[in-house]
Design a protein around this motif. Structure first.
Motif, PDB file in Angstrom:
ATOM      1  N   ARG A 129       0.851  -1.188   0.000  1.00  0.00           N
ATOM      2  CA  ARG A 129       0.000   0.000   0.000  1.00  0.00           C
ATOM      3  C   ARG A 129       0.882   1.232   0.000  1.00  0.00           C
ATOM      4  NH1 ARG A 129      -0.603   2.311   5.135  1.00  0.00           N
ATOM      5  NH2 ARG A 129       0.155   1.010   6.846  1.00  0.00           N
TER       6      ARG A 129
ATOM      7  N   GLU B 188      -5.793   1.172   1.688  1.00  0.00           N
ATOM      8  CA  GLU B 188      -6.091   0.052   0.800  1.00  0.00           C
ATOM      9  C   GLU B 188      -4.849  -0.768   0.489  1.00  0.00           C
ATOM     10  OE1 GLU B 188      -7.731   3.402  -1.007  1.00  0.00           O
ATOM     11  OE2 GLU B 188      -9.104   2.171  -2.196  1.00  0.00           O
ATOM     12  N   GLN B 189      -4.981  -2.088   0.636  1.00  0.00           N
ATOM     13  CA  GLN B 189      -3.874  -2.994   0.382  1.00  0.00           C
ATOM     14  C   GLN B 189      -4.155  -3.820  -0.865  1.00  0.00           C
ATOM     15  OE1 GLN B 189      -2.312  -5.245   3.702  1.00  0.00           O
ATOM     16  NE2 GLN B 189      -2.983  -3.709   5.184  1.00  0.00           N
ATOM     17  N   PHE B 190      -3.122  -4.010  -1.661  1.00  0.00           N
ATOM     18  CA  PHE B 190      -3.232  -4.751  -2.913  1.00  0.00           C
ATOM     19  C   PHE B 190      -2.311  -5.965  -2.854  1.00  0.00           C
ATOM     20  CE2 PHE B 190      -5.828  -1.650  -4.996  1.00  0.00           C
ATOM     21  CZ  PHE B 190      -5.507  -0.468  -4.356  1.00  0.00           C
ATOM     22  N   PHE B 191      -2.904  -7.108  -3.176  1.00  0.00           N
ATOM     23  CA  PHE B 191      -2.200  -8.366  -2.994  1.00  0.00           C
ATOM     24  C   PHE B 191      -1.529  -8.867  -4.275  1.00  0.00           C
ATOM     25  CE2 PHE B 191      -3.161 -10.009   1.229  1.00  0.00           C
ATOM     26  CZ  PHE B 191      -4.153  -9.139   1.647  1.00  0.00           C
TER      27      PHE B 191
ATOM     28  N   TYR C  27     -12.789  -8.539  -0.658  1.00  0.00           N
ATOM     29  CA  TYR C  27     -11.847  -9.041  -1.651  1.00  0.00           C
ATOM     30  C   TYR C  27     -12.473 -10.237  -2.359  1.00  0.00           C
ATOM     31  CZ  TYR C  27      -7.912  -6.335   0.248  1.00  0.00           C
ATOM     32  OH  TYR C  27      -7.064  -5.320   0.646  1.00  0.00           O
TER      33      TYR C  27
ATOM     34  N   PRO D 106      -5.918 -12.413  -3.492  1.00  0.00           N
ATOM     35  CA  PRO D 106      -7.157 -11.638  -3.325  1.00  0.00           C
ATOM     36  C   PRO D 106      -7.106 -10.323  -4.101  1.00  0.00           C
ATOM     37  CG  PRO D 106      -6.294 -12.405  -1.200  1.00  0.00           C
ATOM     38  CD  PRO D 106      -5.229 -12.633  -2.216  1.00  0.00           C
TER      39      PRO D 106
ATOM     40  N   LEU E 275      -8.928  -6.595  -4.487  1.00  0.00           N
ATOM     41  CA  LEU E 275      -9.784  -5.648  -3.772  1.00  0.00           C
ATOM     42  C   LEU E 275     -10.979  -5.263  -4.639  1.00  0.00           C
ATOM     43  CD1 LEU E 275     -10.201  -3.880  -1.251  1.00  0.00           C
ATOM     44  CD2 LEU E 275      -8.815  -2.123  -2.370  1.00  0.00           C
TER      45      LEU E 275
ATOM     46  N   TYR F 192     -14.141  -0.933  -0.943  1.00  0.00           N
ATOM     47  CA  TYR F 192     -13.478  -0.357   0.233  1.00  0.00           C
ATOM     48  C   TYR F 192     -14.398   0.724   0.769  1.00  0.00           C
ATOM     49  CZ  TYR F 192     -10.009   2.290   2.913  1.00  0.00           C
ATOM     50  OH  TYR F 192      -9.330   2.952   3.903  1.00  0.00           O
TER      51      TYR F 192
END
Lengths: 112, 110
Positions: free
Chosen positions: A94, A100-103, B36, B44, B46, B49
């Protein structure tokens, strides 16, 4: 913009060995978090790094460690592997000040 | 009591149905709510949010948050076979580790 990348994608190790997993965050993201995903426990937080410093740590034994480099790339290491360490290891990044976190796609580790 | 509870399913619906996915959480300190989507053998992704109570809409997806009852929902309208995946709710207090539900496996049958 390229997403989070993780290498390797698949790994097979035997009990007692150690393993190092790598994560490259989205360009400009300085925070990297690691999670372990198993069918029984779901997604569990391992640790978070920001500007090369560990900011948060989850409830995992000391065999699990990590680090972050000056280019924000991160590695996690698991020593003395156990069968129960078989899991999908996910990295998320992030931007600073953003929640917000993105994987990434994850590294699937199998311990035999 | 787990911090986030989510029915694991599996949930199977016909194409075109409205899908409702739900989570409850126990800690009122959680202020941020995420959904997610995770396809098999992928990380995952997103989807939604949100911060405040109320609804947030994005195309066929609506996220709903009720902080008074600590209940969050994701609605999928006109569901498609491509929506077949595991849906994970996640919460946190802002710039803190995400706490995830176990995920609900959804199958949309053509």
């Amino acid at each position: 913009k390229a997403g989070v990348t993780q290498t390797p994608r698949y790994l097979i190790k035997t009990r007692g060995q150690q393993v190092t997993l790598s994560c490259s965050p989205i360009s400009g993201h300085r925070s990297v978090s690691w999670y372990q995903q198993t069918p029984g426990q779901g997604l569990q937080f391992l640790f978070e790094y920001f500007s090369e410093t560990q900011r948060n740590k989850g409830n995992f034994p000391g065999r699990f460690s990590g680090r972050q480099f000056s280019n924000s790339r991160s590695e996690m290491n698991v020593s003395t592997l156990e069968l129960g360490d078989s899991a999908l290891y996910l990295c998320a990044s992030r931007s600073s000040g953003v929640n917000e976190q993105f994987f990434g796609p994850g590294t699937r580790l199998t311990v035999l | 009591q787990k911090e986030v509870e989510q029915d694991p399913g599996p949930l199977s619906v016909p194409e075109g149905a409205i899908v409702s996915l739900n989570c409850t959480y126990s800690n009122s300190a959680f202020q941020y709510f995420m959904w997610y989507r995770q396809y098999s053998r992928k990380g995952p992704e997103l989807l939604m949010y949100t911060y405040s109570s109320g609804n947030k809409e994005d195309g066929r997806f609506t996220a709903q948050v009720d902080k008074s009852s600590k209940y969050i929902s994701l609605f999928i309208r006109d569901s498609q076979p491509s929506d077949s995946a595991t849906y994970l709710c996640a919460v946190n207090s802002g710039n803190t580790p995400l706490v995830f539900g176990k995920g609900t496996r959804l199958s949309v049958i053509a």
